[in-house]
Every structure is written in C-alpha cells, then in structure tokens.
Design an enzyme around this catalytic site. Structure first.
Site, mmCIF file in Angstrom:
data_model
loop_
_atom_site.group_PDB
_atom_site.id
_atom_site.type_symbol
_atom_site.label_atom_id
_atom_site.label_comp_id
_atom_site.label_asym_id
_atom_site.label_seq_id
_atom_site.Cartn_x
_atom_site.Cartn_y
_atom_site.Cartn_z
ATOM 1 N N HIS A 145 0.832 -1.237 -0.038
ATOM 2 C CA HIS A 145 -0.013 -0.064 0.079
ATOM 3 C C HIS A 145 0.962 1.357 -0.005
ATOM 4 O O HIS A 145 1.909 1.271 0.406
ATOM 5 C CB HIS A 145 -0.755 -0.234 1.167
ATOM 6 C CG HIS A 145 -1.884 0.996 1.286
ATOM 7 N ND1 HIS A 145 -1.522 2.272 1.991
ATOM 8 C CD2 HIS A 145 -3.347 0.985 1.169
ATOM 9 C CE1 HIS A 145 -2.949 3.000 1.742
ATOM 10 N NE2 HIS A 145 -3.687 2.111 1.311
ATOM 11 N N ASP A 181 2.890 -4.342 8.017
ATOM 12 C CA ASP A 181 1.772 -3.542 7.766
ATOM 13 C C ASP A 181 0.545 -4.499 7.923
ATOM 14 O O ASP A 181 0.162 -5.492 7.120
ATOM 15 C CB ASP A 181 1.731 -2.844 6.338
ATOM 16 C CG ASP A 181 0.451 -2.184 6.225
ATOM 17 O OD1 ASP A 181 -0.547 -2.266 6.981
ATOM 18 O OD2 ASP A 181 0.310 -1.594 5.176
ATOM 19 N N GLN A 231 -4.792 -4.671 6.998
ATOM 20 C CA GLN A 231 -5.799 -5.566 6.637
ATOM 21 C C GLN A 231 -5.641 -7.193 7.486
ATOM 22 O O GLN A 231 -6.598 -7.884 7.076
ATOM 23 C CB GLN A 231 -5.635 -6.182 5.151
ATOM 24 C CG GLN A 231 -5.740 -4.791 4.269
ATOM 25 C CD GLN A 231 -7.227 -4.138 4.326
ATOM 26 O OE1 GLN A 231 -8.280 -4.934 4.521
ATOM 27 N NE2 GLN A 231 -7.538 -3.065 3.876
ATOM 28 N N LYS A 257 -10.478 0.304 10.331
ATOM 29 C CA LYS A 257 -10.746 -1.003 9.416
ATOM 30 C C LYS A 257 -11.156 -2.133 10.230
ATOM 31 O O LYS A 257 -11.470 -3.248 9.930
ATOM 32 C CB LYS A 257 -9.511 -1.231 8.849
ATOM 33 C CG LYS A 257 -9.144 -0.404 7.658
ATOM 34 C CD LYS A 257 -7.921 -0.617 6.781
ATOM 35 C CE LYS A 257 -7.227 0.557 5.972
ATOM 36 N NZ LYS A 257 -8.034 0.784 4.935
ATOM 37 N N CYS A 259 -4.927 2.646 -3.576
ATOM 38 C CA CYS A 259 -3.690 3.216 -2.723
ATOM 39 C C CYS A 259 -2.573 1.850 -3.125
ATOM 40 O O CYS A 259 -1.560 1.695 -2.188
ATOM 41 C CB CYS A 259 -3.816 3.327 -1.243
ATOM 42 S SG CYS A 259 -4.633 4.744 -1.085
HETATM 43 C C1 LIG Z 1 -2.549 -2.761 3.641
HETATM 44 C C2 LIG Z 1 -3.043 -1.394 4.164
HETATM 45 N N1 LIG Z 1 -1.911 -0.529 4.551
HETATM 46 C C3 LIG Z 1 -2.222 0.648 5.075
HETATM 47 C C4 LIG Z 1 -3.376 1.210 4.709
HETATM 48 C C5 LIG Z 1 -3.327 2.678 5.237
HETATM 49 O O1 LIG Z 1 -4.473 2.894 6.482
HETATM 50 P P1 LIG Z 1 -4.599 4.311 6.962
HETATM 51 O O2 LIG Z 1 -5.368 4.918 5.628
HETATM 52 O O3 LIG Z 1 -5.851 3.957 7.895
HETATM 53 O O4 LIG Z 1 -3.590 4.838 7.471
HETATM 54 C C6 LIG Z 1 -4.660 0.574 4.498
HETATM 55 C C7 LIG Z 1 -5.838 1.003 4.280
HETATM 56 O O5 LIG Z 1 -5.985 1.584 3.284
HETATM 57 C C8 LIG Z 1 -4.105 -0.742 3.985
HETATM 58 O O6 LIG Z 1 -5.274 -1.639 3.517
#
Ligand SMILES: Cc1ncc(COP(=O)(O)O)c(C=O)c1O
Ligand SMILES: Cc1ncc(COP(=O)(O)O)c(C=O)c1O
Lengths: 126, 409, 409, 126
Positions: free
Chosen positions: C124, C202, C205, C228, C367
């Site tokens: 991401h 990370d 998910q 999430k 993203c």
């Molecule tokens: C795998 C992953 N990492 C990071 C993020 C970033 O999350 P956030 O926008 O809540 O910082 C997301 C969500 O969009 C994601 O799916």
C-alpha cells in the site's frame, strides 16, 4: 444519479460521436486522472478566424468522462476559440444536465480540463 | 441570540454527571479539554450510523456522502476563523501536530544553521519542543520574548530582539493557557513581518473563547485543537496561507497525499490533501465542523463576554483570600484561565480537596514549565472557564480553596 | 460462541441504512473502512458524556477516570495482538502515521546513505511513500520483493534480494488490500532476521480478519488502523519492541512526550508517551479498546472463517462470469478482498451501477498503484467482506455486475 | 480518596515525624517528579550490620508524597538494608492503606523510588 441520465451517459459512452483521430490538428493536449486511471487526449482544428471546425477525443476512461468529452466536443465545434477559453465548469455540467458527487465530478470535468490545456497551449503535466 | 445559560448547559451532556453521589460536577478544566457539545456528538453519530465510509476515492453513495460531509466541515472551520479558502484548512490530530507540521515542512525547507526562531517565554510546550528539536537538528537559534512582572509580553524587548536577531519565524500564543494573558498578536505580527519573519500563532486557547480572524491578525500559520473548542479529541487544525502551503514539502507520506506513486517515487497531491496522509480523522473532522457551527450560532462575542465575566469575578474573589497569590495580569486582561498559588499548599492538594467538592481544576505546570520557572514556581493551580460555567460554580471553587487552606495550613 | 449472523448485524447500526428508499445497504467496502460496532460507539459515548477530560496530568476525578480508560484501551489492544507489554502500544492517527513514525524515528536514527530498505511490489502507498521520502532525503536504496503471476510474493527472489542487498529493514504487508493475498510473514521475518534486518509488518488488513500474534510472527514493528477493525476513525496503532522503542529518538514534540522542558531543551518521557505528543485521540483510543474486546469476544477464528467462506464463494461465482478477470491468488488463498476487472468496463462504472443496487464496492487503484502497474491495470474493482456480511449480499454483487456488463458492453 | 484516610495524610503532611537532617549520612539520594514539581531528598544511617538506625527526608511535595515519605521512613527504621532493597510498591501502598488513581500514584511512590536510589547508591538522574 438518476436512471434517465444514466441512460444518456451509457449511450454516449457506447456510441460516442466524436471519438477518433483528426487528419490535421491545430491544438491538442492529453492528461490523466491518476485516481481513476482515466486518460484523455483532445484534438482541435480551427479555421483562419479561430473558429473551431472540428474536435475529437481519444483515450480510455469511465462512461462519465467519455460522455462528457463527447458532449463537450459536440458543443465547441463551430464556436470561436475565445468562447472555449472562457467556458467554465458550470457550463459543461449544464450541458450534461446531471449533478455529480465530489468524486465523479472529477471524471465529468476531465474533458474540459484537457480541452483548456489544448486551447491554452499548455505542455503536458503543467 | 440572548444568552440562555440553562439551555446552553443542556447542550453539554457531561454536566449531568455527579462526581460522586450527591456531588454534581463543577467543571473548571476547560483549558485542558472542554466538554463536548451535543450537536458535535449528533453530527458524529449521524456519520457513524448513516454515512460511515472512507473518503475521496469511493464512488458509492456512502463514500460520496462522507466526502461531502468531511469537506463541508473544512468549509465550516474556514468560516469560523475567517480563512479565505477552505483549501487552507489542514486537519491534524491536535494543535501540537499542527505546529510540528510547520516545523517539519516549512521549517525543514526554509531554516538553516544560524537562523533564529523567536518564541515567547510563556509558550506551551507544543510551541517550544518542535523548535527545540529542529534547533538541535539544524543548528538554528531560539530566542524568547520575555514576560514582564505584570505577566504580559515585553513588547519593547520584542522590538529589540526582532531588530538584533532578524528571526526567520516568530511563533506566539494568542491566549496563554496559564496566565490567561491575551497577547496583541496583530501588533506582534505586524512587527515581525516588518523584519521579514514568517509568523505562526498558537490559537489553542483563543478559538474556543473569542472571535478569530486569521486575515485580520495577518498571520501566516494558525494552529488549534478540536477538543478545547467543544469538539472531539483526535482532531486539530493548521491554517496556512495557500501560497506558503503550496511551496512546502509534504509532511507524512502515504495515501491521499499523493497524486501518483510508482515503486521508487511519487508526485504530491494539491493542498490541503498533500498534508493529510492516510485515512484522516473523518468523524472527528465532521464533529469539529459541527462545533464551529455551534460556536458561530452562539456568537463568539457572547462566548467571550461570558467567559470574561466569570474570570473577572473569580480574580476579584481570589484576590480577597490573603493566602492566594494570583498568577496572571488581572481583571480585564485575562481570558478563560485563572491560575494561582498558595504558599505551603501544593497545587495537587488543592485540586484533590476541590475534587471532593466536585470541582475539577488543573494542578501542575500546565505544559508551560519555562513560564513557571521564570516566576520561580514549580507548579500552580488553574481554574478555567467556558460558556457552560455559571457564577454559582465560583462559589464552590472559593469554598473549596478556603477548606484546603483550613485543612493544610 | 456460535456464529449468530443476525445478532452480529444488529451490532452495526449503519446496516439499517437504506442507500435510497427501498434499497438497503450492501456494504462491501470494509477494506477501505469497516462499519463501526455498537460497543465502540457506546464506549466512546460513555467517555464523552461521563468521563470527558484530558489525561495524565489531572488530579480530579474525571481526569483520573479518563486516564484509566485510555490506559485500559492500551492494554486491551496489547492483548488482541499478543503484545507482551502495553507500553509497546503507541497510539497514532492511523496505520499510515504508524509507518511514518518508524521511518522518521528508527529510520532517521539507523539508516544512512547506501543502506537498503526491502519492501514488496504489492505494498500500500502507506508502506511505500514514507520510505521514498526517506530515500530521497538520505540516499538509501529501495528494493522490492516481486509479485508472481499467481499474485503471491516471490520468496526465492526475496531470498536472493536479502543476500545480495543485505537490507537494514524489511517492510511487508500481512494481507494485501487488493489481492487478498495472505503473506507468510513469519517465514519472511525469519529470513529477514537471518540477515540482520529489522522488520515492519503492515497489519492494516490482517488485524480485522485473523488472529495476530506479534510475538509469534517475530516482527519488530507492527502497524494497523482502527477504522478498518470496527473502531473509530482518527486512531491507529504502532506496536514495537520495547527495547527498540526505548532507543529511538522521539517523533513529534510537545506536551506529554516530555519529562521536563526548559526554554532551550527538553528531556523525553518514557515509552509509550515519548511518541504521543500533545493531547491524544482519547475517545478514539477508548473506542478502539472496545473494538479489540469485541473482536476477542467473537473470536478471531470465527471472524476469519466467516470472511473466508464469503470470499471463496464470491471468487467461485465471479469465475463463472466470462467477462470477469479475477485479480488475486484464488480460493483458499485470499482473505477479505476480492478484486477484478472487466475489459472495456471502467471500475467506476461498475461501482456506480452496483451503487444503484445498494452495493458499495471500491473502484480505483486502492492506494496500490505500483501493484496495478505491475499487472498493466490502471484500476480494479474490489469487493471486500467482513463479519457482518452474508451470502445474500453476494447475490446483489453478482447481479449488479451482470447488469453493468449488460448496460455497457 | 475517602475522608478518613485523607485526614491521616493531612496530619502526616502537617506534622511529619521524620522530616529533617541527619547528623551522619551513610546513603542519600534525591529526585523529582517534574509533573508535580515534587522534590524529595532521603537520608539513611546504618549500623555495622547494615541495619537502618535512622532515616529522614527533606524537600517539597504534595501531602501525599510527604505523608508517603514519612510513613516509609518510619517503616524502614530498624530494618536491614536488604529488606528495603526488596520492598515493592504494593508494600508501601499497603502501609498507606489508600487506593490511588494513576496520577496520584506517582506522588505516593516517589518516596520509595528515592529511598531505593539511596540504598542502591545511584547517581541522581540515573
Ligand atoms: C494494507 C494497508 N496498509 C495501510 C493502509 C493505510 O491505512 P490508513 O489509511 O488507515 O492509514 C491501508 C488502508 O487503506 C491498507 O489496506
Ligand atoms: C496554548 C496551547 N497550545 C497548545 C496546546 C496543545 O494542544 P493539544 O494538546 O491539543 O495539541 C494547548 C493545550 O494544552 C494550549 O493550551
């Protein structure tokens, strides 16, 4: 977005009247909307009085950006360049006759952005 | 609108709380965190239960609605502080992050070894530590506008410091969270601009209590926190001039702040998104928008007048207690906060005794250690007032202080 | 606990929403933002209406209660991910900020020009851009574990990259937000540690969908987002090993992250406070604590099984639609997300048609532009599932897709 | 905190039995709690068997930290150094017989922190 208008967009998208290439191009520009992966190329032909004699678009985009480009080309053919330079987004939205939410608005307005890029003679990415 | 104290109190559900059975809450700690207003809770509940979705990228109905609500909040906050353009409103976690953002982006790009940043001796840690960190890293100098024995900024000394140190940035709080002093930020900014400095105002204690007009003040950056203005925790604001913001490098990296990304490089998005990496505090921004509308409906003049009346009466009544030493410039010159000390009585003990009476006040250095050091105090006790406070609550405060004196001295 | 779908749906007030009259919401966008759970709303409402106060420094009852609730949330979140010590839980705004925190503190202190950071092609933007910014600033190299044609990480290529580039840090997502791929993070981390790399996972998910045990995984840092996992927006978590956290420089400067401050210098506080500058997202942390408890009550095994069943059925039914190209490793190997494309049909149009049927899916690059570039796709459509989804909703999805194909192709 | 205990704390604070100077000091330490501005100095005297023969404290603090210091000094006099080294916070809190919230807990425990600093021979700020 209500069904009646959606139908118009679907039709324009499936059977655009102004998609294609121009044999001779006076102004052109391309740009993209990275959020959607939309990519649009606009070509314009003018006569000696700077009246737009033909305009076409090309590229890949969603139905809204395609329909918007097709409607916009249709509208500007026969108009002086200066009129196009003065066009604002309300005018295009009126032509489409649809209200868009904040996200789809970007799709609907990409065509005008690219057309303006062409007639103002911008470099890509400016 | 006529001031209807009873109706107003109804807007703050926490006021129904009894600290313990039979002891109603007397909340005099709004300078730390103000109570949350019902319209704020309602706006957030509406989002959470009807429009909950991520913003900006979604095409579906909830995402479009959530995006519209989030951007409306930005516009409502712009209106409250008279920002010319909602794109100049950047959502942060709190005032602290807003100031760090300026230090880490504008400061990182524009300050170099030997440059001076001019602050004041009364600043909150939030407007000291970010600059200390930058100073350590880049070798910039920090200078401070002194506080006079009357608890005001020494403007003559400031003028000399401006001329001798030629600061690149001047950072000043609009209202002190300890002294209650209302600094003449307009005058200070005019003087700072005259020597070419960029200016940052810490408005954390101003926005909840008085009309703020960032254009009239003339500042370049203005920072404040949602939780002190009846909004939720987890949200704050940095306002900045569009031209400056556009020239600044991004702050944090991630989704939303980019226009496009490849494996090894990215292009930044337009303002304000450039500074809002990742999923923002959507519900909290919407709540803060509701707080801004709420304040505008009541009228900031009314809010300020009410707070001033309570502060002045508290100062007068405390001045009549011989053991109390007031820590602030006095009636007519303080907004929201009244701090004091009592020789031989630790602020923690005062606060604890007051708590038995239901009164919540703050004891400590209030994140302004250098200010306390300047006056030789390890700590002080602070009562702070807001639109939901009423005169009867001053009685509880004074009686509690008299009890503490009686108990401990 | 037996899986009671109806009772579960009751826990999510937004499911009562009709997108428009007569069209109930079919929410298939939980990978972007999950709906909020009632116990989360209740925990936050309890804080806001009964215990609202600033934390850590106050002596009065509300401040003590607020502090206790906030720290309890930290402990509840530690329990959910099996962190050995609540002091290792740092509250951030979101996963994005959590990763930036690591880049700006650990990375700032430990990476120098020429060092390599190894990421993956499926990351991401949140786990790409912060490292790109650091790379630009410090001249470090970025390398990427490739994604195979089967939409899995290429572990052989990884092994070669580990040996040839000797990365200082390896950052990898546990579950892809596009492909649904569940990466073997335990194996990856073991390999990374074998060459001396520090590891960051990370888990944005993963935490909402499966049991996570940071100790079993063996990671050094683990990042995720509250919104999430049925929690509020505006809150996220960085978990880090205490020893690493203690050695790291602070992140942002201000109140709470300091032990003491003078005009020109400060001493940092202990972990986790060192990394939490200013008033934190108190209500949101408390809400996230409630979300963690809620998930533990349901049992992560149940949550995962339910999500897998829906994902597998969706994959099977989409595979039967000739125009659909699935974008992911397939049944049994995907969690939560099912992405696909249809030649000649823009994802925005698919999403818009689905929206007329009440179904909320996401269209775009999610993203993860480099991942889409890797497969020559400008965008894709993603349906994502969570514990409140049910089989009937897959019908709506499939019918909507068939309608879109009929309309546009 | 309930009124009965509060009374004990008030009394200890007003009339501490072990505040003052020691003529001869074997171990001492001082530290502060910057959040409160509390400052505490603890002095300890031992005999040849490392039994604490006298202990006093000094400094400025709130009633809780003062009462806690006074109670702690009283408790350790006559005890071997090793017993003090092994003391944990529960023991002190039991002596005080009061439950503290997270913030006041720091005040209540400062005395033990400083006493341990003394008997373990720490340098200030370590
Ligand atoms: C795998 C992953 N990492 C990071 C993020 C970033 O999350 P956030 O926008 O809540 O910082 C997301 C969500 O969009 C994601 O799916
Ligand atoms: C004047 C001033 N500035 C900054 C802050 C920091 O606000 P926050 O903790 O919400 O970032 C405060 C509040 O404590 C304050 O009173």
């Amino acid at each position: 977005m209500d069904d009646l208008y959606r139908q118009m967009i679907v039709e324009r998208h499936k059977h655009p009247l102004h998609r294609g290439e121009l044999p001779h191009v006076d102004f052109e520009f391309e740009d993209e909307n990275p959020f959607c992966g939309d990519h649009l190329h606009v070509m314009v032909q003018v006569d000696e009085n700077n009246i737009i004699t033909d305009a076409k678009f090309d590229g890949s985009g969603c139905a809204i950006s395609t329909a918007s480009a097709d409607i916009l080309m249709e509208y500007v053919i026969g108009k002086p360049l200066d009129v196009v330079k003065g066009m604002d987004k309300e005018e295009l939205l009126d032509l489409m006759g649809i209200e868009f939410g904040p996200v789809r608005l970007k799709c609907a307005l990409l065509s005008l952005k690219v057309l303006k890029g062409a007639v103002y003679g911008l470099e890509e990415g400016e | 609108m006529a001031w209807d104290a009873a109706r107003l109190r109804d807007d703050f559900p926490a006021l129904a709380r009894e600290v313990r059975p039979g002891v109603p809450l007397v909340y005099l700690d709004s300078a730390a965190t103000a109570l949350i207003a019902r319209p704020v809770l309602e706006a957030m509940a509406d989002f959470e239960t009807r429009h909950r979705a991520n913003i900006h990228r979604g095409v579906h109905t909830l995402a479009e609605e959530a995006t519209a609500l989030y951007e409306q909040a930005r516009a409502d906050i712009a209106a409250l502080i008279h920002a010319p353009d909602p794109r100049e409103i950047i959502f942060t976690r709190n005032a602290t992050e807003a100031i760090n953002l300026v230090a880490r982006t504008w400061g990182q790009a524009n300050l170099k070894a030997g440059d001076t940043v001019l602050l004041t001796e009364m600043e909150h840690h939030a407007n000291l530590v970010p600059w200390q960190m930058l100073a350590q890293e880049k070798g910039i100098h920090l200078e401070f506008i002194p506080v006079t024995g009357e608890y005001l900024l020494d403007l003559d000394a400031m003028q000399r410091l401006l001329e001798t140190t030629r600061p690149k940035l001047v950072g000043v709080m609009q209202v002190s969270n300890v002294l209650g002093t209302v600094n003449p930020v307009r005058e200070i900014i005019a003087a700072a601009r005259a020597v070419g400095a960029v200016t940052l105002v810490d408005g954390a204690q101003a926005v909840p209590h008085m009309a703020v007009d960032v254009q009239a003040i003339g500042a370049d950056f203005y920072a404040f926190s949602g939780h002190k203005m009846f909004g939720p925790t987890g949200i704050g604001v940095l306002w900045g001039r569009a031209q400056l913001l556009e020239a600044m490098p991004p702050f944090l990296g991630g989704g939303d702040m980019i226009r496009s990304v490849s494996l090894r490089s990215f292009k930044t998005n337009d303002i304000p998104y450039k500074f809002e990496a990742g999923t923002p505090a959507i519900a909290q921004a919407i709540g803060l928008g509701a707080a801004a509308r709420y304040l505008q409906e009541i009228g900031m003049e009314n809010v300020e007048a009410h707070s001033r009346a309570l502060v002045d009466e508290t100062i007068n009544r405390l001045a009549a207690v011989p053991q109390v030493r007031l820590f602030g410039p006095g009636t007519g010159r303080q907004l929201a906060s009244v701090s004091f000390t009592i020789d031989g009585l630790h602020p923690h003990d005062i606060s604890q005794v007051l708590d038995t009476r239901g009164a919540a006040v703050r004891a400590g250095h209030h994140c302004a250690m250098p200010l306390h050091t300047r006056f030789g105090l390890p700590a002080s006790t602070r009562a702070s007032f807001s639109l939901y406070n009423q005169r009867e609550e001053i009685d509880v405060l004074i009686q509690g202080i008299l009890l503490a004196i009686d108990l401990f001295l």
